[in-house]
Design an enzyme around this catalytic site. Structure first.
Site, mmCIF file in Angstrom:
data_model
loop_
_atom_site.group_PDB
_atom_site.id
_atom_site.type_symbol
_atom_site.label_atom_id
_atom_site.label_comp_id
_atom_site.label_asym_id
_atom_site.label_seq_id
_atom_site.Cartn_x
_atom_site.Cartn_y
_atom_site.Cartn_z
ATOM 1 N N ARG A 39 1.471 7.485 -27.064
ATOM 2 C CA ARG A 39 0.975 6.364 -26.262
ATOM 3 C C ARG A 39 1.919 5.180 -26.422
ATOM 4 O O ARG A 39 2.232 4.484 -25.470
ATOM 5 C CB ARG A 39 -0.459 5.962 -26.684
ATOM 6 N N TYR A 91 -1.167 -4.515 -0.028
ATOM 7 C CA TYR A 91 -1.824 -3.216 -0.181
ATOM 8 C C TYR A 91 -3.308 -3.423 -0.530
ATOM 9 O O TYR A 91 -3.638 -4.238 -1.391
ATOM 10 C CB TYR A 91 -1.095 -2.408 -1.271
ATOM 11 N N ASP A 163 6.263 -7.113 -5.699
ATOM 12 C CA ASP A 163 5.973 -5.692 -5.499
ATOM 13 C C ASP A 163 7.081 -5.161 -4.580
ATOM 14 O O ASP A 163 7.121 -5.451 -3.390
ATOM 15 C CB ASP A 163 4.593 -5.543 -4.843
ATOM 16 N N LYS A 188 5.768 6.250 -4.828
ATOM 17 C CA LYS A 188 6.353 6.251 -3.489
ATOM 18 C C LYS A 188 7.834 6.645 -3.538
ATOM 19 O O LYS A 188 8.156 7.760 -3.882
ATOM 20 C CB LYS A 188 6.113 4.886 -2.833
HETATM 21 C C1 PLP Z 1 2.815 -1.773 -1.804
HETATM 22 C C2 PLP Z 1 1.959 -1.030 -2.791
HETATM 23 N N1 PLP Z 1 1.729 -1.571 -3.994
HETATM 24 C C3 PLP Z 1 0.956 -0.950 -4.918
HETATM 25 C C4 PLP Z 1 0.366 0.272 -4.640
HETATM 26 C C5 PLP Z 1 -0.496 0.926 -5.682
HETATM 27 O O1 PLP Z 1 0.206 1.982 -6.286
HETATM 28 P P1 PLP Z 1 -0.492 3.310 -6.865
HETATM 29 O O2 PLP Z 1 -1.132 4.008 -5.712
HETATM 30 O O3 PLP Z 1 0.654 4.053 -7.482
HETATM 31 O O4 PLP Z 1 -1.493 2.851 -7.865
HETATM 32 C C6 PLP Z 1 0.580 0.864 -3.396
HETATM 33 C C7 PLP Z 1 -0.054 2.154 -3.074
HETATM 34 O O5 PLP Z 1 -0.083 2.576 -1.937
HETATM 35 C C8 PLP Z 1 1.396 0.195 -2.439
HETATM 36 O O6 PLP Z 1 1.625 0.706 -1.224
#
Ligand code: PLP
Length: 374
Positions: A39, A91, A163, A188
């Protein structure tokens, strides 16, 4: 390709071994080789965290069980009474984490259009501790000037986190623009093959890294060695994939923009996009994420279209080698109340494409026959 990775010292293996182990032998109490418990740190995850840092030009990288787990870890450095200014188009899961989890712990969130500096300044105050930028935004593809926002809070005790999921470090490096932290849903483009869920944070500040690493170990939303290996492998072709995603993006945008049944296309590479000039300055390409609306902007046509596609798969997520189509209002952004999402443009007619690396002629043919059906 080579970011952060070195051949295995013990065997010469060119690929980082998958250290599928929870613990490590100690020769005497406290006498170990740098790893005590997985961990806290595991050698495969360690290699990945170094690679992630190098990709963003950062000193430190931390990997988590998902993008949201990475965000959760970052927000936990805040205290009740602290305030966060976030972009108003983001998101849906990020919005849900802010408004339904952390708002209950006394953290206040302001959602504003970060392309409007007056709106930003109007909510900035002495309690502001974090600015949350998504650029390009999911799903409206809005562009925020990272440098301008970072400069406007510099000298104050305010962190700027970007992000960078949509752009990836291939197209945009926020730390070079003045941001303090970069976050990715590595699920992604970094993974790139729709086979893992993972998130990460990259940064330069020693004290902040110490805090985040303590939280990572204390809260435990870490990634396993197998997933770490898969993302290390995905990263090796990130540069090739992003070039192809961007080329396919341009060709599909050209096609959709001139289609008589298409009302509006959102992609920062379009000269008519309001953030195009900023995107040109802070990005090296515009990527393969596109949103668009079919004339009439209604849910019936949107559903008919997404269900008629054959090469594009109807699914949540994005950034894989295969093309996906989504209906944000009922899928990725369903957790945002209708009146809130519609205010930023996420209407029932909005369709989002994640262009893969297929032959673009095949993709256009698929789009064309689905458009014929609406
Ligand atoms: C722009 C963006 N940020 C954060 C996330 C969250 O990521 P995760 O699905 O890996 O938790 C996503 C998920 O689609 C996203 O598109």
């Amino acid at each position: 390709m080579h970011a952060g990775v070195e051949p295995c010292e013990a065997t010469g293996a060119i690929m980082t071994p998958i250290y599928q182990t929870s613990t490590y032998v100690q020769d005497g109490v406290g006498n170990h080789k740098g790893y005590e418990y997985s961990r806290t740190l595991n050698p495969t995850r360690h290699a990945l965290e170094k690679a992630l840092a190098e990709l963003e030009g950062a000193k430190y990288g931390l990997a988590f069980a998902s993008g949201l787990a990475a965000m959760d870890n970052l927000i936990k450095i805040l205290k009740p009474g602290d305030e966060v200014i976030s972009t108003d188009d983001l998101y849906g899961g990020s919005y849900r984490l802010f408004t339904t989890v952390f708002a209950n712990y006394g953290i206040k969130f302001h959602f504003v259009d970060l392309t409007d500096s007056d709106a930003f300044i109007s909510v900035l105050n002495e309690n502001t501790k974090l600015v949350w930028i998504e650029t390009p935004t999911n799903p409206m593809m809005k562009i925020t000037d990272i440098k301008a926002v970072s400069e406007s809070v510099s000298g104050n005790d305010v962190l700027v986190c970007v992000d960078n999921t949509f752009a990836t470090p291939m197209l945009q490096q926020p730390l070079n623009e003045g941001a303090d932290v970069v976050m990715h849903s590595a699920t992604k483009y970094l993974g790139g093959h729709s086979d893992i869920v993972m998130g990460c944070l990259m940064l330069n500040n020693d004290a902040l890294d110490e805090k985040l690493r303590t939280l990572q170990n204390s809260c435990g939303a870490i990634v396993g060695p197998m997933d770490s290996f898969l993302v290390l492998r995905g990263i090796k072709t990130l540069h090739l994939r992003m070039i192809r995603h961007s080329e396919n993006g341009k060709a599909v945008v050209d096609y959709l923009s001139s289609h008589p049944k298409v009302e509006k296309v959102y992609w920062p590479g379009l000269e008519s996009h309001p953030g195009h000039e900023i995107a040109k300055n802070q990005m090296t390409g515009f990527g393969g994420m596109i949103s668009f609306i079919i004339k009439g902007n209604n849910i019936e046509n949107a559903y008919k279209f997404v269900e008629s596609l054959e090469i594009f798969t109807l699914a949540e997520s994005l950034g894989g080698v295969e093309s996906l189509v989504g209906h944000p209002a009922t899928m990725t952004h369903a957790s945002i109340p209708k009146e809130v999402r519609e205010k930023v443009g996420v209407t029932d007619g909005l369709i989002r494409l994640s262009l893969g690396v297929e032959d673009v002629e095949d993709l256009i043919e698929d789009l064309s026959s689905a458009l014929e059906k609406v």
